[in-house]
Enzyme design. Sequence first.
Site, PDB file in Angstrom:
ATOM      1  N   VAL A  10       0.859  -1.181   0.000  1.00 56.42           N
ATOM      2  CA  VAL A  10       0.000   0.000   0.000  1.00 56.42           C
ATOM      3  C   VAL A  10       0.894   1.228   0.000  1.00 56.42           C
ATOM      4  O   VAL A  10       1.989   1.203   0.550  1.00 56.42           O
ATOM      5  CB  VAL A  10      -0.982   0.032   1.197  1.00 56.42           C
ATOM      6  N   SER A  11       0.416   2.285  -0.631  1.00 61.30           N
ATOM      7  CA  SER A  11       1.188   3.520  -0.727  1.00 61.30           C
ATOM      8  C   SER A  11       1.064   4.377   0.512  1.00 61.30           C
ATOM      9  O   SER A  11       1.902   5.224   0.779  1.00 61.30           O
ATOM     10  CB  SER A  11       0.718   4.343  -1.932  1.00 61.30           C
ATOM     11  N   SER A  12      -0.036   4.171   1.250  1.00 57.11           N
ATOM     12  CA  SER A  12      -0.260   4.965   2.455  1.00 57.11           C
ATOM     13  C   SER A  12      -0.973   4.113   3.497  1.00 57.11           C
ATOM     14  O   SER A  12      -1.614   3.115   3.164  1.00 57.11           O
ATOM     15  CB  SER A  12      -1.104   6.200   2.134  1.00 57.11           C
TER      16      SER A  12
END
Length: 128
Positions: A10-12
């Site tokens: 996940v990017s965040s």
Amino acid sequence: MSRALAYVRVSSDGQADNTSLDAQAESVAVYTTSRGWTLDETFSDVALGATLDRPGLSVLHLDDAVTVYMLDRLSRSIVDTEPLISEWESRGVALHSVTEPLDTSSAMARATLRMVRVFAQAEREEIA
């Protein structure tokens, strides 16, 4: 092929539920099981951006296949992924995606992968 590894990212920390680490891992597990493969291990990274210098990816050891939820969870950059995917191909490691018709064990699928990566790169540029 009987064994596979999973890579999820996940990017965040606040990534949407359908692409959370848990949701990705569950989808990959269902995908591999449905093909009769053994999922040996799941590697993950959280909140790490476009670079491929990621702890989870760097310790990924290669078996028969690497399965991702979506190709963009690996990377949206053609430049970054080309050497990685080429190395995997040279070792006979197939890349599979749960949500995209990718299985790099055939020539046609490798061509499809290249086209999908072109659109992922365009999406990356739009996001930036």
